[in-house]
Every structure is written in C-alpha cells, then in structure tokens.
Design a protein around this motif. Sequence first.
Motif, PDB file in Angstrom:
ATOM      1  N   SER A  10       0.782  -1.315   0.055  1.00 53.67           N
ATOM      2  CA  SER A  10      -0.087   0.130  -0.056  1.00 53.67           C
ATOM      3  C   SER A  10       0.744   1.193  -0.093  1.00 53.67           C
ATOM      4  CB  SER A  10      -0.960  -0.024   0.964  1.00 53.67           C
ATOM      5  OG  SER A  10      -0.161  -0.054   2.328  1.00 53.67           O
ATOM      6  N   ASN A  11       2.084   1.157  -0.228  1.00 54.19           N
ATOM      7  CA  ASN A  11       3.012   2.247  -0.382  1.00 54.19           C
ATOM      8  C   ASN A  11       2.954   3.076  -1.430  1.00 54.19           C
ATOM      9  OD1 ASN A  11       4.653   1.373   2.400  1.00 54.19           O
ATOM     10  ND2 ASN A  11       4.981  -0.367   1.059  1.00 54.19           N
ATOM     11  N   GLU A  53       7.810   6.667  -2.063  1.00 57.92           N
ATOM     12  CA  GLU A  53       7.835   6.704  -0.431  1.00 57.92           C
ATOM     13  C   GLU A  53       8.235   5.478  -0.083  1.00 57.92           C
ATOM     14  OE1 GLU A  53       8.280   9.779   0.660  1.00 57.92           O
ATOM     15  OE2 GLU A  53       7.543  10.554  -1.322  1.00 57.92           O
ATOM     16  N   HIS A  54       8.364   4.435  -0.744  1.00 55.81           N
ATOM     17  CA  HIS A  54       8.852   3.112  -0.442  1.00 55.81           C
ATOM     18  C   HIS A  54      10.085   2.984   0.573  1.00 55.81           C
ATOM     19  CE1 HIS A  54       9.320  -1.289  -0.343  1.00 55.81           C
ATOM     20  NE2 HIS A  54       8.006  -1.410  -0.920  1.00 55.81           N
ATOM     21  N   TYR A  55      10.015   2.216   1.527  1.00 60.72           N
ATOM     22  CA  TYR A  55      11.287   2.248   2.309  1.00 60.72           C
ATOM     23  C   TYR A  55      12.455   1.556   1.521  1.00 60.72           C
ATOM     24  CZ  TYR A  55      11.545  -2.929   2.754  1.00 60.72           C
ATOM     25  OH  TYR A  55      11.205  -4.342   2.405  1.00 60.72           O
TER      26      TYR A  55
END
Length: 210
Positions: free
Chosen positions: A122-123, A127-129
Amino acid sequence: MTKRKQKGSVGLIAIILLLSALLIGVTAASIISISNNGNFSEENIEKIVDDAVNEITTYIQIKDAIGKYYGEPPNQCIEKIALMITPLISQEIDISCLKIQISNKDNLHFAIYNNKVDNIGSNPLFEHYLWKELSNLSFGLIVINDNDNSLKDFNTFNKNSDVAYIIINLPKEYHMKKGDEIRVTLFPSTGIERSINLLAPLPIKNIVTF
C-alpha cells in the motif's frame, strides 16, 4: 481492447519474434556454412540458433519511466527515477545479473543490483522504504505483480505477467533539471540490451513521466 485481446496480441507478437529469431539464426548458420565450404560443425550451427533465440526470449521491456522532482523553484531537480519492466515472454531472467548503464553528456556509470526487492503493498512508489536502503550506484526492485514471488524469493522473472519497477537514486552528477537528458541502458546477462533516453519535462508537478 479487452484484456483477453491484449494477452492474445502479446502472445502473437512473442511467437512472431521467436520465429524471426529462429529464421535469422538458421539463415546466419547457412551463410557461414556456405562461406566455409560447408566445413562448419553441427555444434556451432546449434550455438548460432540458440543465441538468436536467446536474444528474443530474454528481452526485457520498459513499459513506463517516471521520475520525481525535489527542491523549490527554480532549482527543482529529478533525484529519483523508476522504470517499469517486464519480460517479453514467459522465460526465466535472473535480475541479479542485470547491469544498468547511466550516462549524460559528462559522465558514465554502471549501477548494480543490491538485492533489495519487495512488493509495493500500500506504499506510495516514491515513498517506499527500499529507496533508503539503496547504496550509491545501485538499484532495487519494487514488485507490482508477481504471483509466485519468483522475484522476491529468487531474483528471477519467470512469467510475462511479472511486473516490477527498477528504482535508482540518481547520483548528484545525474540530477536532472528541466531539459536535462540522461540515457539508461539495461544489460542483461544474456539477450538484447535495452536503452531509453530520459528528458526532464517541466516541473509542473513533482512526479513526472518521461
């Protein structure tokens, strides 16, 4: 066009390309055989045909290319790029062997895979880690579709329905202002290299399509 028709079209294109590769391989082998007065081994002819087929079956398509601007006007720069990739046909392609060349008018570097891969979940994409875990001049994969987790578990595309974004934090010398251009080339371990030129558009919004 319906999904069924789209899948049919992709399958037909793949078959045509595969047959073309076979024809090219056989023709090349025949020409070499004739030029060598027929003194050409069956093993060498097989290799030529196999190489021609391999060029097609390991072909990676770039379906989309996007970037993200950072900073304030008039100094906004694209610092991250993401390339959506998928295999042309269902075939095992080891992404850990992929090398990516990045170049502009002043610089040329190679980025390597750093074994960072995970599902999009759902990222938001940018902005994904995983972006924070990329080392300098490396790339990772954010998986969009992979029903059997072949990418996450084995770093391998194995179906033409597998889709992932290659993500790259651009080194400072490749940060792109409006009108700047970089060239990105994918070098798989086998098969055809794939290049795309990225031209930075107006920073009307932060996330842009090249």
